[in-house]
Design a protein around this motif. Sequence first.
Motif, short mmCIF file in Angstrom:
data_model
loop_
_atom_site.label_atom_id
_atom_site.label_comp_id
_atom_site.label_asym_id
_atom_site.label_seq_id
_atom_site.Cartn_x
_atom_site.Cartn_y
_atom_site.Cartn_z
N ARG A 119 0.83 -1.20 0.00
CA ARG A 119 0.00 0.00 0.00
C ARG A 119 0.86 1.25 0.00
O ARG A 119 0.59 2.21 -0.74
CB ARG A 119 -0.94 -0.04 1.21
CG ARG A 119 -1.98 1.09 1.20
CD ARG A 119 -2.97 0.94 2.36
NE ARG A 119 -3.78 -0.26 2.20
CZ ARG A 119 -3.72 -1.32 3.00
NH1 ARG A 119 -2.88 -1.31 4.02
NH2 ARG A 119 -4.48 -2.36 2.80
N GLN A 120 1.91 1.26 0.81
CA GLN A 120 2.77 2.43 0.85
C GLN A 120 3.60 2.57 -0.42
O GLN A 120 3.87 3.69 -0.86
CB GLN A 120 3.70 2.34 2.07
CG GLN A 120 2.99 2.57 3.39
CD GLN A 120 2.24 3.89 3.43
OE1 GLN A 120 2.79 4.95 3.08
NE2 GLN A 120 0.98 3.84 3.81
N PHE A 121 3.99 1.46 -1.02
CA PHE A 121 4.77 1.51 -2.26
C PHE A 121 3.95 2.19 -3.36
O PHE A 121 4.48 2.98 -4.14
CB PHE A 121 5.15 0.10 -2.69
CG PHE A 121 5.98 0.05 -3.95
CD1 PHE A 121 7.34 0.26 -3.90
CD2 PHE A 121 5.38 -0.21 -5.18
CE1 PHE A 121 8.10 0.22 -5.06
CE2 PHE A 121 6.13 -0.25 -6.34
CZ PHE A 121 7.50 -0.04 -6.28
N THR A 122 2.67 1.88 -3.44
CA THR A 122 1.83 2.48 -4.48
C THR A 122 1.51 3.94 -4.20
O THR A 122 1.24 4.71 -5.13
CB THR A 122 0.50 1.71 -4.63
OG1 THR A 122 -0.21 1.71 -3.38
CG2 THR A 122 0.75 0.28 -5.07
N ARG A 123 1.59 4.34 -2.95
CA ARG A 123 1.19 5.70 -2.59
C ARG A 123 2.35 6.68 -2.42
O ARG A 123 2.18 7.89 -2.61
CB ARG A 123 0.40 5.68 -1.27
CG ARG A 123 -0.93 4.98 -1.36
CD ARG A 123 -1.66 5.03 -0.03
NE ARG A 123 -2.97 4.42 -0.10
CZ ARG A 123 -3.83 4.37 0.91
NH1 ARG A 123 -3.50 4.89 2.07
NH2 ARG A 123 -5.01 3.79 0.76
N SER A 124 3.53 6.18 -2.05
CA SER A 124 4.62 7.06 -1.63
C SER A 124 5.79 7.04 -2.59
O SER A 124 6.48 6.03 -2.74
CB SER A 124 5.10 6.64 -0.23
OG SER A 124 6.27 7.34 0.13
N ALA A 230 2.19 15.21 -8.65
CA ALA A 230 1.15 14.70 -7.76
C ALA A 230 0.59 13.35 -8.19
O ALA A 230 -0.19 12.74 -7.45
CB ALA A 230 0.00 15.71 -7.67
N GLN A 231 0.99 12.86 -9.36
CA GLN A 231 0.46 11.58 -9.82
C GLN A 231 0.92 10.43 -8.95
O GLN A 231 1.91 10.53 -8.22
CB GLN A 231 0.87 11.33 -11.27
CG GLN A 231 2.36 11.12 -11.47
CD GLN A 231 2.71 10.79 -12.91
OE1 GLN A 231 2.33 9.74 -13.42
NE2 GLN A 231 3.42 11.71 -13.56
N THR A 232 0.22 9.30 -9.08
CA THR A 232 0.55 8.15 -8.26
C THR A 232 0.29 6.86 -9.05
O THR A 232 0.06 6.91 -10.26
CB THR A 232 -0.25 8.18 -6.95
OG1 THR A 232 0.21 7.16 -6.07
CG2 THR A 232 -1.75 7.99 -7.20
N CYS A 233 0.31 5.73 -8.37
CA CYS A 233 0.06 4.43 -9.00
C CYS A 233 -1.29 4.41 -9.71
O CYS A 233 -2.25 5.05 -9.28
CB CYS A 233 0.10 3.36 -7.91
SG CYS A 233 -0.54 1.74 -8.36
N CYS A 234 -1.38 3.67 -10.80
CA CYS A 234 -2.63 3.58 -11.57
C CYS A 234 -3.72 2.86 -10.80
O CYS A 234 -4.91 3.02 -11.10
CB CYS A 234 -2.38 2.86 -12.89
SG CYS A 234 -1.95 1.10 -12.71
N GLY A 235 -3.36 2.04 -9.82
CA GLY A 235 -4.35 1.31 -9.03
C GLY A 235 -4.46 -0.16 -9.36
O GLY A 235 -5.20 -0.89 -8.70
N ALA A 236 -3.73 -0.63 -10.37
CA ALA A 236 -3.87 -2.02 -10.81
C ALA A 236 -3.50 -3.01 -9.71
O ALA A 236 -4.20 -4.01 -9.50
CB ALA A 236 -3.03 -2.27 -12.06
#
Length: 435
Positions: A119-124, A230-236
């Motif tokens: 979760r942190q990898f995708t967000r931070s 400000a972009q982040t992980c696509c959510g996949a």
Amino acid sequence: MSPRLPPDASLPHPERFLATDSCVQCGLCLPHCPTYLQSRQEPDSPRGRISLIQALARGAIKADARVIEHLDGCLVCRACEDMCPSRVPYASLIDAVRSELAGNTRPAGPQPLESRVLRQFTRSRKLRRLVYAALRFWQDSGVDRWGTQFADALPAGLGRLHSLMPKLQKTPLIDMDAQTGMDSSFDEDTDKPTVQLFTGCAGEVFDRATLLSAHTVLMYLGYRVVVPEAQTCCGALPLHAGDETSAQALAQTNLAAFTPTLPILSTASGCGATLKDMVSWHGNAAAPLAHATQDICSFLLTADWSGIAWPKTDLRVAVHTPCSLRRVLHADSDVLALLARIPGVNTYEIARNDQCCGAAGRYMLDHPEMADTLVADKVADIARTAPDCVVSTNIGCSLHLQAALRRAGHEVEVVHPVTLIARLLPPLATTNDVA
């Protein structure tokens, strides 16, 4: 999604699965499902998994370990959707059932370390930069050779992860732009057409060279490139693992980060497919972003390539087509068409190019035996035809293919098409004012 679920798991919102009734059980999907073709078990087919979902929704069965294993074994390659005469939204159903089961059985209190790290990898981005630095130190110090030598002694997950690690070059992450989206001011004070580049969480760690190549090629062709900070992980990753809450949060961040009136270009077709398909899992609010998203190879086909004095070259390039490019973005021919513009580059598709290679996000970590079985034919074909390099448009597929080739003793490089193009472009001064 994890198979470690209690035997009384059930679906708290059965109304989400009404679309399963549109499946007429014709079986046309079976010959196109990679997992069914390997196991020949009905529950490992799309038709069988739909039947399991229906039974769970009715309360006729409980999600015991065997049911979870069959549902968790799906690659979500979406080959079945292309063949389905009833247009069953299979991918949405499998994501939904994973979310329902995971949400209904997730224990209260602290989550497992793996889930929290993911979760942190995708967000931070700070964490991703730390991971990149740590991996560089691990490799540059030579410690990684110990990991290779004693891979069999490592815990299964760590050994597998180590085998997939690429050799990270000292490549900086491309500069980010502080502007945050939903305004159209990016192209002020310039007459250059403006595009936005999507970096992706895995791309920022494992595929910086591709991001840098994309930036270089776009600027070479006269585009202004904006990379929203400000972009982040696509959510996949969270979406396919049943963590809808995290996927929705990531979607909201990206909706705020990008300007939907400008093209959003993805170098990873898996990310591009997730963004393009956002309406199906995030709702109509995502429609502008989904409409703006394009695979970079498809976008580059529309660019002006005239006047480029290509250097003389003679390359045989094997083309791997990820499921995300073929099944969701429907741009499977674009890579071949794009590379055909470069004199001296001769392309061919690798064997069984229409079937999943087994990477499928983190599937190659969670289901290594099936993943390696599915990639074996592709590795054998690459070894037989001996190309100068292999191109693939998805970071996960590239890592999986490269690792499989390395394990088989073949030193064939797997790169993104845009990286190959960047290498072949002549110095800008020799062109006729391309930029």
